[in-house]
Design an enzyme around this catalytic site. Structure first.
Site, PDB file in Angstrom:
ATOM      1  N   SER A   7       0.838  -1.195   0.000  1.00 40.41           N
ATOM      2  CA  SER A   7       0.000   0.000   0.000  1.00 40.41           C
ATOM      3  C   SER A   7       0.875   1.249   0.000  1.00 40.41           C
ATOM      4  O   SER A   7       1.517   1.575   1.001  1.00 40.41           O
ATOM      5  CB  SER A   7      -0.924   0.020   1.215  1.00 40.41           C
ATOM      6  OG  SER A   7      -1.590   1.260   1.274  1.00 40.41           O
ATOM      7  N   HIS A  32      -1.071  -1.560  -4.078  1.00 36.19           N
ATOM      8  CA  HIS A  32      -2.383  -1.167  -3.575  1.00 36.19           C
ATOM      9  C   HIS A  32      -2.432   0.359  -3.508  1.00 36.19           C
ATOM     10  O   HIS A  32      -1.580   0.985  -2.863  1.00 36.19           O
ATOM     11  CB  HIS A  32      -2.594  -1.794  -2.201  1.00 36.19           C
ATOM     12  CG  HIS A  32      -3.946  -1.590  -1.617  1.00 36.19           C
ATOM     13  ND1 HIS A  32      -5.043  -2.345  -1.959  1.00 36.19           N
ATOM     14  CD2 HIS A  32      -4.378  -0.701  -0.699  1.00 36.19           C
ATOM     15  CE1 HIS A  32      -6.093  -1.937  -1.268  1.00 36.19           C
ATOM     16  NE2 HIS A  32      -5.721  -0.941  -0.492  1.00 36.19           N
ATOM     17  N   ASP A  34      -4.662   3.567  -2.555  1.00 38.45           N
ATOM     18  CA  ASP A  34      -5.811   3.970  -1.745  1.00 38.45           C
ATOM     19  C   ASP A  34      -6.332   5.328  -2.186  1.00 38.45           C
ATOM     20  O   ASP A  34      -5.671   6.354  -1.989  1.00 38.45           O
ATOM     21  CB  ASP A  34      -5.404   4.049  -0.268  1.00 38.45           C
ATOM     22  CG  ASP A  34      -5.230   2.675   0.338  1.00 38.45           C
ATOM     23  OD1 ASP A  34      -6.173   1.872   0.243  1.00 38.45           O
ATOM     24  OD2 ASP A  34      -4.147   2.409   0.894  1.00 38.45           O
ATOM     25  N   MET A  36      -8.938   8.210  -1.605  1.00 35.51           N
ATOM     26  CA  MET A  36      -9.842   8.713  -0.553  1.00 35.51           C
ATOM     27  C   MET A  36     -10.336  10.103  -0.937  1.00 35.51           C
ATOM     28  O   MET A  36      -9.561  10.931  -1.428  1.00 35.51           O
ATOM     29  CB  MET A  36      -9.094   8.806   0.776  1.00 35.51           C
ATOM     30  CG  MET A  36      -8.472   7.502   1.233  1.00 35.51           C
ATOM     31  SD  MET A  36      -7.824   7.681   2.908  1.00 35.51           S
ATOM     32  CE  MET A  36      -6.900   6.131   3.060  1.00 35.51           C
ATOM     33  N   HIS A  65      -8.195   0.900  -4.586  1.00 38.42           N
ATOM     34  CA  HIS A  65      -9.196   0.766  -3.517  1.00 38.42           C
ATOM     35  C   HIS A  65      -9.922   2.100  -3.406  1.00 38.42           C
ATOM     36  O   HIS A  65      -9.353   3.080  -2.931  1.00 38.42           O
ATOM     37  CB  HIS A  65      -8.455   0.387  -2.222  1.00 38.42           C
ATOM     38  CG  HIS A  65      -9.320   0.344  -1.010  1.00 38.42           C
ATOM     39  ND1 HIS A  65      -8.797   0.206   0.260  1.00 38.42           N
ATOM     40  CD2 HIS A  65     -10.665   0.420  -0.849  1.00 38.42           C
ATOM     41  CE1 HIS A  65      -9.785   0.209   1.145  1.00 38.42           C
ATOM     42  NE2 HIS A  65     -10.927   0.348   0.501  1.00 38.42           N
ATOM     43  N   MET A  67     -12.074   4.527  -1.878  1.00 37.27           N
ATOM     44  CA  MET A  67     -12.776   4.973  -0.664  1.00 37.27           C
ATOM     45  C   MET A  67     -13.427   6.322  -0.977  1.00 37.27           C
ATOM     46  O   MET A  67     -13.022   7.382  -0.480  1.00 37.27           O
ATOM     47  CB  MET A  67     -11.781   5.075   0.497  1.00 37.27           C
ATOM     48  CG  MET A  67     -11.433   3.702   1.050  1.00 37.27           C
ATOM     49  SD  MET A  67      -9.963   3.732   2.075  1.00 37.27           S
ATOM     50  CE  MET A  67      -8.715   3.585   0.806  1.00 37.27           C
ATOM     51  N   MET A 136     -12.036  -5.401   4.991  1.00 37.43           N
ATOM     52  CA  MET A 136     -11.322  -4.387   5.783  1.00 37.43           C
ATOM     53  C   MET A 136     -11.115  -4.912   7.200  1.00 37.43           C
ATOM     54  O   MET A 136     -12.062  -5.361   7.853  1.00 37.43           O
ATOM     55  CB  MET A 136     -12.119  -3.075   5.844  1.00 37.43           C
ATOM     56  CG  MET A 136     -12.196  -2.291   4.546  1.00 37.43           C
ATOM     57  SD  MET A 136     -10.606  -1.950   3.759  1.00 37.43           S
ATOM     58  CE  MET A 136      -9.762  -0.951   4.989  1.00 37.43           C
ATOM     59  N   GLY A 141      -9.579   4.744   6.033  1.00 37.59           N
ATOM     60  CA  GLY A 141      -9.297   6.179   6.100  1.00 37.59           C
ATOM     61  C   GLY A 141      -7.856   6.498   6.445  1.00 37.59           C
ATOM     62  O   GLY A 141      -7.355   7.538   6.049  1.00 37.59           O
ATOM     63  N   PHE A 142      -7.209   5.604   7.171  1.00 35.51           N
ATOM     64  CA  PHE A 142      -5.848   5.900   7.625  1.00 35.51           C
ATOM     65  C   PHE A 142      -5.012   4.631   7.660  1.00 35.51           C
ATOM     66  O   PHE A 142      -5.533   3.548   7.947  1.00 35.51           O
ATOM     67  CB  PHE A 142      -5.883   6.507   9.039  1.00 35.51           C
ATOM     68  CG  PHE A 142      -6.694   7.760   9.114  1.00 35.51           C
ATOM     69  CD1 PHE A 142      -6.142   8.995   8.758  1.00 35.51           C
ATOM     70  CD2 PHE A 142      -8.035   7.704   9.476  1.00 35.51           C
ATOM     71  CE1 PHE A 142      -6.920  10.147   8.791  1.00 35.51           C
ATOM     72  CE2 PHE A 142      -8.816   8.863   9.508  1.00 35.51           C
ATOM     73  CZ  PHE A 142      -8.251  10.085   9.167  1.00 35.51           C
ATOM     74  N   GLY A 143      -3.723   4.795   7.395  1.00 35.71           N
ATOM     75  CA  GLY A 143      -2.785   3.704   7.590  1.00 35.71           C
ATOM     76  C   GLY A 143      -2.408   3.624   9.062  1.00 35.71           C
ATOM     77  O   GLY A 143      -2.750   4.504   9.864  1.00 35.71           O
ATOM     78  N   GLY A 144      -1.726   2.538   9.408  1.00 34.02           N
ATOM     79  CA  GLY A 144      -1.152   2.422  10.747  1.00 34.02           C
ATOM     80  C   GLY A 144      -2.134   2.143  11.866  1.00 34.02           C
ATOM     81  O   GLY A 144      -1.820   2.352  13.033  1.00 34.02           O
ATOM     82  N   ASP A 174      -7.133  -5.919   4.356  1.00 33.89           N
ATOM     83  CA  ASP A 174      -6.510  -4.587   4.352  1.00 33.89           C
ATOM     84  C   ASP A 174      -6.699  -3.906   5.705  1.00 33.89           C
ATOM     85  O   ASP A 174      -7.839  -3.683   6.137  1.00 33.89           O
ATOM     86  CB  ASP A 174      -7.190  -3.761   3.243  1.00 33.89           C
ATOM     87  CG  ASP A 174      -6.586  -2.376   3.059  1.00 33.89           C
ATOM     88  OD1 ASP A 174      -5.561  -2.072   3.688  1.00 33.89           O
ATOM     89  OD2 ASP A 174      -7.164  -1.607   2.254  1.00 33.89           O
ATOM     90  N   GLY A 175      -5.586  -3.564   6.327  1.00 36.87           N
ATOM     91  CA  GLY A 175      -5.622  -2.775   7.549  1.00 36.87           C
ATOM     92  C   GLY A 175      -4.970  -3.489   8.719  1.00 36.87           C
ATOM     93  O   GLY A 175      -5.446  -4.536   9.155  1.00 36.87           O
ATOM     94  N   GLY A 176      -3.853  -2.950   9.174  1.00 43.55           N
ATOM     95  CA  GLY A 176      -3.182  -3.550  10.328  1.00 43.55           C
ATOM     96  C   GLY A 176      -2.570  -4.906  10.046  1.00 43.55           C
ATOM     97  O   GLY A 176      -2.272  -5.663  10.978  1.00 43.55           O
ATOM     98  N   GLY A 196       0.902  -1.609   4.406  1.00 45.82           N
ATOM     99  CA  GLY A 196       1.539  -0.324   4.153  1.00 45.82           C
ATOM    100  C   GLY A 196       2.600  -0.042   5.185  1.00 45.82           C
ATOM    101  O   GLY A 196       3.807  -0.157   4.923  1.00 45.82           O
ATOM    102  N   SER A 197       2.175   0.289   6.405  1.00 42.84           N
ATOM    103  CA  SER A 197       3.149   0.710   7.413  1.00 42.84           C
ATOM    104  C   SER A 197       4.083  -0.420   7.838  1.00 42.84           C
ATOM    105  O   SER A 197       5.190  -0.159   8.318  1.00 42.84           O
ATOM    106  CB  SER A 197       2.451   1.350   8.614  1.00 42.84           C
ATOM    107  OG  SER A 197       1.424   0.534   9.074  1.00 42.84           O
TER     108      SER A 197
HETATM  109  C1  DX5 Z   1      -6.750   2.196   5.028  1.00 42.55           C
HETATM  110  C2  DX5 Z   1      -6.246   1.771   3.683  1.00 42.55           C
HETATM  111  C3  DX5 Z   1      -5.132   0.814   3.752  1.00 42.55           C
HETATM  112  C4  DX5 Z   1      -3.896   1.316   4.430  1.00 42.55           C
HETATM  113  C5  DX5 Z   1      -3.357   0.164   5.202  1.00 42.55           C
HETATM  114  O1  DX5 Z   1      -7.958   2.837   4.924  1.00 42.55           O
HETATM  115  O2  DX5 Z   1      -7.276   1.177   2.923  1.00 42.55           O
HETATM  116  O3  DX5 Z   1      -4.817   0.250   2.481  1.00 42.55           O
HETATM  117  O4  DX5 Z   1      -2.910   1.793   3.570  1.00 42.55           O
HETATM  118  O5  DX5 Z   1      -2.335   0.624   5.989  1.00 42.55           O
HETATM  119  P1  DX5 Z   1      -1.639  -0.275   7.088  1.00 42.55           P
HETATM  120  O6  DX5 Z   1      -1.040  -1.460   6.400  1.00 42.55           O
HETATM  121  O7  DX5 Z   1      -0.637   0.652   7.670  1.00 42.55           O
HETATM  122  O8  DX5 Z   1      -2.711  -0.674   8.087  1.00 42.55           O
HETATM  123 ZN    ZN Z   2      -6.705   0.072   1.070  1.00 40.69          ZN
END
Ligand code: DX5
Ligand code: ZN
Length: 225
Positions: A7, A32, A34, A36, A65, A67, A136, A141-144, A174-176, A196-197
């Site tokens: 991501s 990936h 994102d 938004m 993706h 959003m 999900m 909405g946010f990474g990390g 996707d996510g965490g 991502g992170s």
């Molecule tokens: C969050 C995004 C994810 C995000 C995941 O809304 O859809 O794709 O980049 O980030 P991590 O891997 O840091 O949870």
């Molecule tokens: Zn995503």
């Protein structure tokens, strides 16, 4: 096949091409992306120009993706920019079947995304159309953010439905998703792993990807045996 969808939300945007090259070296086989809009989610990222800029610098499929509140308005723009896959949120598509038809018509692989609170069974009728379902494991909405374990039952439920219905859609999460959570999502049945992170980190990106995939594939081989 277990794949890492890196991501780019967590990448250094000032050096995006270098960041993409590093995850590719580390074994990522999807990017990936994102998208938004500040309405569906409380954050803004990027649009078709960034997809267009990424297209010539990598061979990796671009997994977009969406959003956004109104994905139908952007299908053509993203297809023309070079998106390979487009996933739309179940929660915003009033005419989901039509939206998926449009994505297919524009030459992209169609997918539907489920927020943590959205039940898997809302997709039963469209599962035969899908390249993948994106589960999900955080609120988008946010990474990390921290991984939500409720995603595991949803992944397992989708894997069961796939078997019962004789289908072959893939399951993305996707996510965490990180080195300490990826084994359980693979064991539950996911095979497209967005991270991502856990991947992008100065000086460590390639190695992070290599180690992430090693853990994921070990969990996958246990599942097969
Ligand atoms: C969050 C995004 C994810 C995000 C995941 O809304 O859809 O794709 O980049 O980030 P991590 O891997 O840091 O949870
Ligand atoms: Zn995503």
């Amino acid at each position: 096949m277990i794949e890492l969808a890196a991501s780019i939300l967590a990448a250094d945007f000032a050096h995006l091409a270098d960041e993409v090259a590093l995850v590719e070296l580390g074994g990522a086989t999807l990017l990936h992306v994102d998208i938004m809009d500040g309405h569906f989610v409380p954050n803004i990222t990027f649009g078709p120009p960034v997809v267009k800029a990424l297209r010539p610098i990598t061979k990796l499929p671009l997994d977009c993706h969406m959003m956004v509140d109104n994905p139908d308005n952007f299908i053509q723009d993203f297809a023309e920019a070079g998106a390979d896959m487009m996933s739309v949120h179940q929660e915003v598509c009033r005419h989901l079947h039509r939206t998926l038809q449009q994505i297919i018509l524009h030459g992209m692989l169609p997918a539907v995304v489920l927020n943590p609170a959205t039940p898997v069974d809302t997709l039963i009728e469209v599962l035969p159309m899908l390249h993948h379902v994106l589960v999900m494991s955080v609120n988008p909405g946010f990474g990390g953010q921290k991984f939500l374990p409720l995603a595991l039952d949803k992944i397992a439920h989708l894997a069961e439905l796939r078997e019962e219905m004789g289908l072959n859609f893939r399951i993305e999460v996707d996510g965490g998703v990180a080195h300490d959570t990826v084994a359980q999502v693979v064991e539950a049945g996911a095979d497209m792993l967005v991270a991502g992170s856990a991947i992008f980190s100065p000086g460590k990106t390639e190695q992070n990807a290599v180690e992430f995939l090693k853990i994921a594939r070990a969990a996958g081989s246990v599942q097969v045996a």
